[in-house]
Design a protein around this motif. Structure first.
Motif, mmCIF file in Angstrom:
data_model
loop_
_atom_site.group_PDB
_atom_site.id
_atom_site.type_symbol
_atom_site.label_atom_id
_atom_site.label_comp_id
_atom_site.label_asym_id
_atom_site.label_seq_id
_atom_site.Cartn_x
_atom_site.Cartn_y
_atom_site.Cartn_z
ATOM 1 N N GLY A 197 0.823 -1.214 0.000
ATOM 2 C CA GLY A 197 0.000 0.000 0.000
ATOM 3 C C GLY A 197 0.848 1.251 0.000
ATOM 4 O O GLY A 197 0.545 2.224 -0.695
ATOM 5 N N GLY A 198 1.936 1.230 0.765
ATOM 6 C CA GLY A 198 2.840 2.384 0.801
ATOM 7 C C GLY A 198 3.523 2.617 -0.532
ATOM 8 O O GLY A 198 3.666 3.753 -0.991
ATOM 9 N N VAL A 199 3.945 1.540 -1.169
ATOM 10 C CA VAL A 199 4.573 1.655 -2.487
ATOM 11 C C VAL A 199 3.565 2.200 -3.500
ATOM 12 O O VAL A 199 3.882 3.089 -4.302
ATOM 13 C CB VAL A 199 5.144 0.294 -2.944
ATOM 14 N N LEU A 200 2.355 1.689 -3.466
ATOM 15 C CA LEU A 200 1.314 2.157 -4.384
ATOM 16 C C LEU A 200 1.023 3.637 -4.183
ATOM 17 O O LEU A 200 0.971 4.408 -5.155
ATOM 18 C CB LEU A 200 0.037 1.332 -4.201
ATOM 19 N N ILE A 201 0.874 4.045 -2.937
ATOM 20 C CA ILE A 201 0.627 5.469 -2.646
ATOM 21 C C ILE A 201 1.824 6.311 -3.062
ATOM 22 O O ILE A 201 1.671 7.387 -3.638
ATOM 23 C CB ILE A 201 0.288 5.661 -1.148
ATOM 24 N N GLY A 202 3.034 5.786 -2.809
ATOM 25 C CA GLY A 202 4.245 6.509 -3.187
ATOM 26 C C GLY A 202 4.376 6.699 -4.689
ATOM 27 O O GLY A 202 4.971 7.676 -5.152
ATOM 28 N N GLN A 203 3.841 5.782 -5.459
ATOM 29 C CA GLN A 203 3.897 5.886 -6.919
ATOM 30 C C GLN A 203 2.781 6.763 -7.482
ATOM 31 O O GLN A 203 2.959 7.408 -8.512
ATOM 32 C CB GLN A 203 3.826 4.494 -7.554
ATOM 33 N N LEU A 204 1.643 6.781 -6.827
ATOM 34 C CA LEU A 204 0.502 7.547 -7.334
ATOM 35 C C LEU A 204 0.469 8.987 -6.857
ATOM 36 O O LEU A 204 -0.012 9.869 -7.574
ATOM 37 C CB LEU A 204 -0.813 6.858 -6.934
ATOM 38 N N ALA A 205 0.949 9.246 -5.672
ATOM 39 C CA ALA A 205 0.832 10.588 -5.091
ATOM 40 C C ALA A 205 1.554 11.678 -5.893
ATOM 41 O O ALA A 205 0.954 12.727 -6.162
ATOM 42 C CB ALA A 205 1.298 10.576 -3.636
ATOM 43 N N PRO A 206 2.826 11.482 -6.293
ATOM 44 C CA PRO A 206 3.502 12.576 -7.026
ATOM 45 C C PRO A 206 2.809 13.003 -8.322
ATOM 46 O O PRO A 206 2.595 14.200 -8.541
ATOM 47 C CB PRO A 206 4.911 12.033 -7.270
ATOM 48 N N PRO A 207 2.421 12.055 -9.206
ATOM 49 C CA PRO A 207 1.736 12.513 -10.422
ATOM 50 C C PRO A 207 0.394 13.182 -10.130
ATOM 51 O O PRO A 207 0.028 14.159 -10.790
ATOM 52 C CB PRO A 207 1.524 11.244 -11.248
ATOM 53 N N LEU A 208 -0.326 12.677 -9.145
ATOM 54 C CA LEU A 208 -1.600 13.303 -8.793
ATOM 55 C C LEU A 208 -1.380 14.704 -8.243
ATOM 56 O O LEU A 208 -2.151 15.628 -8.531
ATOM 57 C CB LEU A 208 -2.368 12.433 -7.791
ATOM 58 N N TRP A 209 -0.344 14.884 -7.446
ATOM 59 C CA TRP A 209 -0.010 16.207 -6.912
ATOM 60 C C TRP A 209 0.295 17.175 -8.052
ATOM 61 O O TRP A 209 -0.217 18.294 -8.095
ATOM 62 C CB TRP A 209 1.182 16.114 -5.952
ATOM 63 N N ILE A 210 1.130 16.736 -8.996
ATOM 64 C CA ILE A 210 1.522 17.599 -10.123
ATOM 65 C C ILE A 210 0.289 17.989 -10.935
ATOM 66 O O ILE A 210 0.109 19.163 -11.268
ATOM 67 C CB ILE A 210 2.588 16.909 -10.991
ATOM 68 N N TRP A 211 -0.574 17.028 -11.255
ATOM 69 C CA TRP A 211 -1.776 17.357 -12.028
ATOM 70 C C TRP A 211 -2.701 18.278 -11.247
ATOM 71 O O TRP A 211 -3.341 19.162 -11.814
ATOM 72 C CB TRP A 211 -2.506 16.093 -12.480
ATOM 73 N N GLY A 212 -2.763 18.094 -9.941
ATOM 74 C CA GLY A 212 -3.577 18.988 -9.121
ATOM 75 C C GLY A 212 -3.050 20.413 -9.145
ATOM 76 O O GLY A 212 -3.826 21.368 -9.291
ATOM 77 N N VAL A 213 -1.728 20.565 -9.026
ATOM 78 C CA VAL A 213 -1.131 21.896 -9.082
ATOM 79 C C VAL A 213 -1.378 22.525 -10.447
ATOM 80 O O VAL A 213 -1.729 23.707 -10.551
ATOM 81 C CB VAL A 213 0.390 21.846 -8.758
ATOM 82 N N ILE A 214 -1.220 21.733 -11.505
ATOM 83 C CA ILE A 214 -1.455 22.251 -12.862
ATOM 84 C C ILE A 214 -2.900 22.723 -13.009
ATOM 85 O O ILE A 214 -3.158 23.821 -13.523
ATOM 86 C CB ILE A 214 -1.102 21.197 -13.930
ATOM 87 N N LEU A 215 -3.843 21.915 -12.574
ATOM 88 C CA LEU A 215 -5.259 22.281 -12.710
ATOM 89 C C LEU A 215 -5.592 23.569 -11.958
ATOM 90 O O LEU A 215 -6.359 24.402 -12.446
ATOM 91 C CB LEU A 215 -6.154 21.152 -12.217
ATOM 92 N N ILE A 216 -5.007 23.737 -10.799
ATOM 93 C CA ILE A 216 -5.293 24.929 -9.995
ATOM 94 C C ILE A 216 -4.570 26.165 -10.535
ATOM 95 O O ILE A 216 -5.146 27.248 -10.608
ATOM 96 C CB ILE A 216 -4.922 24.678 -8.520
ATOM 97 N N ALA A 217 -3.305 25.986 -10.945
ATOM 98 C CA ALA A 217 -2.477 27.140 -11.320
ATOM 99 C C ALA A 217 -2.585 27.534 -12.790
ATOM 100 O O ALA A 217 -2.203 28.642 -13.154
ATOM 101 C CB ALA A 217 -1.014 26.840 -10.989
ATOM 102 N N GLU A 218 -3.108 26.653 -13.617
ATOM 103 C CA GLU A 218 -3.090 26.906 -15.061
ATOM 104 C C GLU A 218 -3.755 28.215 -15.489
ATOM 105 O O GLU A 218 -3.175 28.957 -16.294
ATOM 106 C CB GLU A 218 -3.689 25.729 -15.817
ATOM 107 N N PRO A 219 -4.923 28.568 -14.999
ATOM 108 C CA PRO A 219 -5.516 29.836 -15.454
ATOM 109 C C PRO A 219 -4.641 31.061 -15.154
ATOM 110 O O PRO A 219 -4.448 31.915 -16.018
ATOM 111 C CB PRO A 219 -6.844 29.910 -14.695
ATOM 112 N N SER A 220 -4.091 31.137 -13.964
ATOM 113 C CA SER A 220 -3.255 32.298 -13.635
ATOM 114 C C SER A 220 -1.928 32.235 -14.391
ATOM 115 O O SER A 220 -1.388 33.273 -14.782
ATOM 116 C CB SER A 220 -3.031 32.414 -12.130
#
Length: 118
Positions: free
Chosen positions: A5-28
């Motif tokens: 579970g830790g490995v799975l979360i460790g692999q999924l969290a960074p890309p999800l974080w990056i896409w989240g930042v992109i979605l929030i910051a893209e308009p500005s």
């Protein structure tokens, strides 16, 4: 199980974080990119006008265009904040291309944005 579970979360969290930042910051980011691009173009045109026809008016226009370059300062600060939040050059380039596409209405506009003029 916990390790998997830790490995799975460790692999999924960074890309999800990056896409989240992109979605929030893209308009500005798109707005900052567009404003900086416009300021740089206006500054280049003002410099060319001053070289072609020196006068007090063209000097004032150049000075005004230099003040407008503060838009590029804002753009640079936003880029640095996004890097601190984990975005890399590829993600920033992706957002910049999307900014160009958002403002371009057809292929000629995209070509005009990318074209370097002397």
């Amino acid at each position: 199980m916990v390790l998997a579970g830790g490995v799975l979360i460790g692999q999924l969290a960074p890309p999800l974080w990056i896409w989240g930042v992109i979605l929030i910051a893209e308009p500005s980011y798109q707005e900052a990119t567009y404003r900086c691009d416009r300021s740089m173009r206006a500054h280049l045109l003002a410099k060319q006008n001053l070289e072609a026809a020196p006068s007090e008016e063209t000097v004032r226009e150049l000075e005004a265009s230099e003040i407008a370059l503060i838009d590029c300062q804002d753009y640079d600060l936003l880029r640095k904040r996004l890097v601190l939040l984990g975005l890399d050059e590829a993600a920033l380039g992706y957002m910049a291309l999307r900014a160009i596409e958002a403002k371009a209405t057809d292929l000629q506009d995209v070509i005009g944005i990318h074209e370097i003029r002397y």
